[in-house]
Design an enzyme around this catalytic site. Structure first.
Site, PDB file in Angstrom:
ATOM      1  N   PRO A 204       0.838  -1.205   0.000  1.00 54.59           N
ATOM      2  CA  PRO A 204       0.000   0.000   0.000  1.00 54.59           C
ATOM      3  C   PRO A 204       0.877   1.260   0.000  1.00 54.59           C
ATOM      4  O   PRO A 204       1.943   1.279   0.620  1.00 54.59           O
ATOM      5  CB  PRO A 204      -0.796  -0.108   1.302  1.00 54.59           C
ATOM      6  CG  PRO A 204      -0.615  -1.488   1.798  1.00 54.59           C
ATOM      7  CD  PRO A 204       0.613  -2.060   1.165  1.00 54.59           C
TER       8      PRO A 204
ATOM      9  N   ASP B 257      14.596   3.912   5.132  1.00 50.97           N
ATOM     10  CA  ASP B 257      13.804   3.034   4.248  1.00 50.97           C
ATOM     11  C   ASP B 257      14.686   2.370   3.191  1.00 50.97           C
ATOM     12  O   ASP B 257      14.652   1.147   3.014  1.00 50.97           O
ATOM     13  CB  ASP B 257      12.701   3.831   3.534  1.00 50.97           C
ATOM     14  CG  ASP B 257      11.553   4.193   4.453  1.00 50.97           C
ATOM     15  OD1 ASP B 257      11.735   4.107   5.678  1.00 50.97           O
ATOM     16  OD2 ASP B 257      10.475   4.565   3.941  1.00 50.97           O
TER      17      ASP B 257
ATOM     18  N   ALA C 114      10.605   3.177  -1.864  1.00 52.21           N
ATOM     19  CA  ALA C 114      11.958   2.600  -1.871  1.00 52.21           C
ATOM     20  C   ALA C 114      11.923   1.174  -2.417  1.00 52.21           C
ATOM     21  O   ALA C 114      12.849   0.748  -3.120  1.00 52.21           O
ATOM     22  CB  ALA C 114      12.530   2.608  -0.455  1.00 52.21           C
TER      23      ALA C 114
ATOM     24  N   GLY D  77       7.166   1.746   3.100  1.00 53.54           N
ATOM     25  CA  GLY D  77       8.334   1.909   2.224  1.00 53.54           C
ATOM     26  C   GLY D  77       8.087   1.553   0.769  1.00 53.54           C
ATOM     27  O   GLY D  77       8.996   1.081   0.081  1.00 53.54           O
TER      28      GLY D  77
HETATM   29  C1  MEV Z   1       9.218   7.783   7.601  1.00 58.93           C
HETATM   30  O1  MEV Z   1       9.137   6.455   7.067  1.00 58.93           O
HETATM   31  C2  MEV Z   1      10.111   7.801   8.810  1.00 58.93           C
HETATM   32  C3  MEV Z   1      10.420   9.197   9.370  1.00 58.93           C
HETATM   33  O2  MEV Z   1      11.281   8.976  10.495  1.00 58.93           O
HETATM   34  C4  MEV Z   1      11.094  10.096   8.372  1.00 58.93           C
HETATM   35  C5  MEV Z   1      12.500   9.663   8.008  1.00 58.93           C
HETATM   36  O3  MEV Z   1      13.104   8.837   8.677  1.00 58.93           O
HETATM   37  O4  MEV Z   1      13.012  10.222   6.990  1.00 58.93           O
HETATM   38  C6  MEV Z   1       9.166   9.879   9.887  1.00 58.93           C
END
Ligand code: MEV
Length: 326
Positions: free
Chosen positions: A102, A153, A111, A108
């Site tokens: 999703p 990610d 990515a 992620g």
């Molecule tokens: C987003 O998946 C995670 C956050 O910590 C942003 C980041 O790490 O860039 C909110």
């Protein structure tokens, strides 16, 4: 050139999102399901290179003006690939990308699809690449999607193993315990823009730096405690760390009514811990269950509490029966 395919997993940040942006450790795991897949196949030599995003039903031909939206990361990825590998033919192949992850909900997806695409390109054109180089290339696509992401990610998805991550530092690969982790994901159905939520947190921190920094430091400590529990397979302690982390995420204003409803539902049926994952303000909730039966109960509880979708999963490479039923 040969017909090639590439795959990549989704991921969950089990502990530490947001604090990771400010230099604290975060812990993420690649998931057994869902994942993304790319296929690279030959076409007539006179035809331009085509990228097809099957989920969006959109395609782009190399040589046309740079696309906007979902296709932009792929057009940049291919341009960068052709530049670094100048012998690659500039016509006569097509790349099709499909994903069951999703979108915009903390798993992620951006990515993962880019990683699957680059793996297919590398295989088709015989490029040897280290996991670090793969992660670095995917980070460039992440910047297009998310501004200045921490890099967690692309790291966990390209490495394909649990990682303890610190922004700008070498990541630590964390061995998964022998006993499988029963993870359940519930999607609130509310899409978030990571870049907006991260920017809201940054602005809120400007107004109350002391308070925010001490919450981020606490999240960092909880993360390190949780990673020790993960290594030992101590589910109860890991679940407790997830709950403590969720409390801090709520305190910085990134939880929501829908997230809280899914978390309560999971805890009510015996989940060891539950928290939002990713940027928050919607997106997915992750819960840790004690057993595969417990995971099924949490999945049903998520659905009853309004989740758009809910599925049972585990860590990539861990043998869990539950994955087959998701
Ligand atoms: C987003 O998946 C995670 C956050 O910590 C942003 C980041 O790490 O860039 C909110």
């Amino acid at each position: 050139m040969r017909i090639a395919s590439g795959r990549a997993p989704s991921k969950l940040i089990l502990l530490g999102e947001h604090a990771v942006v400010y230099g604290h450790p975060a812990f993420a795991v690649p998931l057994a399901v869902p994942g993304a897949e790319a296929q690279l196949a030959g076409a007539d030599r006179c035809e331009p290179v085509v990228v097809h995003l099957e989920d969006f039903k959109i395609r782009w031909e190399f040589g046309l003006p740079e696309p906007a939206g979902e296709l932009l990361p792929f057009s940049r990825l291919i341009s960068s690939f052709l530049k670094s590998n100048p012998k690659t033919p500039k016509t006569g192949w097509r790349l099709s990308i499909r994903s069951r992850i999703p979108i915009g909900c903390g798993l992620g997806s951006g990515a993962a699809v880019a990683t699957a695409a680059l793996r297919a390109l590398d295989e088709a054109f015989g490029v040897e690449r280290s996991p670090k180089s793969l992660s670095d290339e995917i980070y460039k696509t992440e910047k297009i999607l998310h501004g200045t992401p921490s890099g967690i990610d692309n790291t966990v998805i390209a490495i394909g193993r649990p990682v303890l991550f610190r922004k700008g530092k070498e990541f630590e690969s964390v061995p998964a315990p022998n006993s499988p982790l029963h993870l359940v994901v519930g999607d609130t159905g509310i899409r978030h823009q990571t870049v907006e939520v991260v920017s809201d947190v940054r602005n809120a921190r400007k107004a109350a730096a002391g308070r925010y920094d001490s919450i981020f430091a606490e999240i960092g400590e909880i993360t390190l405690k949780g990673v020790q529990a993960f290594k030992k397979g101590a589910g109860r302690t890991l679940g407790k760390a997830m709950n403590e982390n969720q409390g801090r995420l709520a305190a910085i204003g990134v939880s929501s009514r829908e997230i809280d409803a899914l978390i309560s539902a999971a805890l009510d049926v015996g989940a060891l811990g539950a928290k939002l994952c990713g940027a928050g303000r919607g997106g997915c909730v992750a819960a840790l269950a004690e057993s595969s039966e417990g995971a099924e109960r949490v999945k049903e509880a998520f659905k009853a509490a309004g989740a758009k979708t809910a599925f049972v999963t585990g860590i990539l490479g861990q043998d869990i029966e539950a994955c087959a039923r998701s």
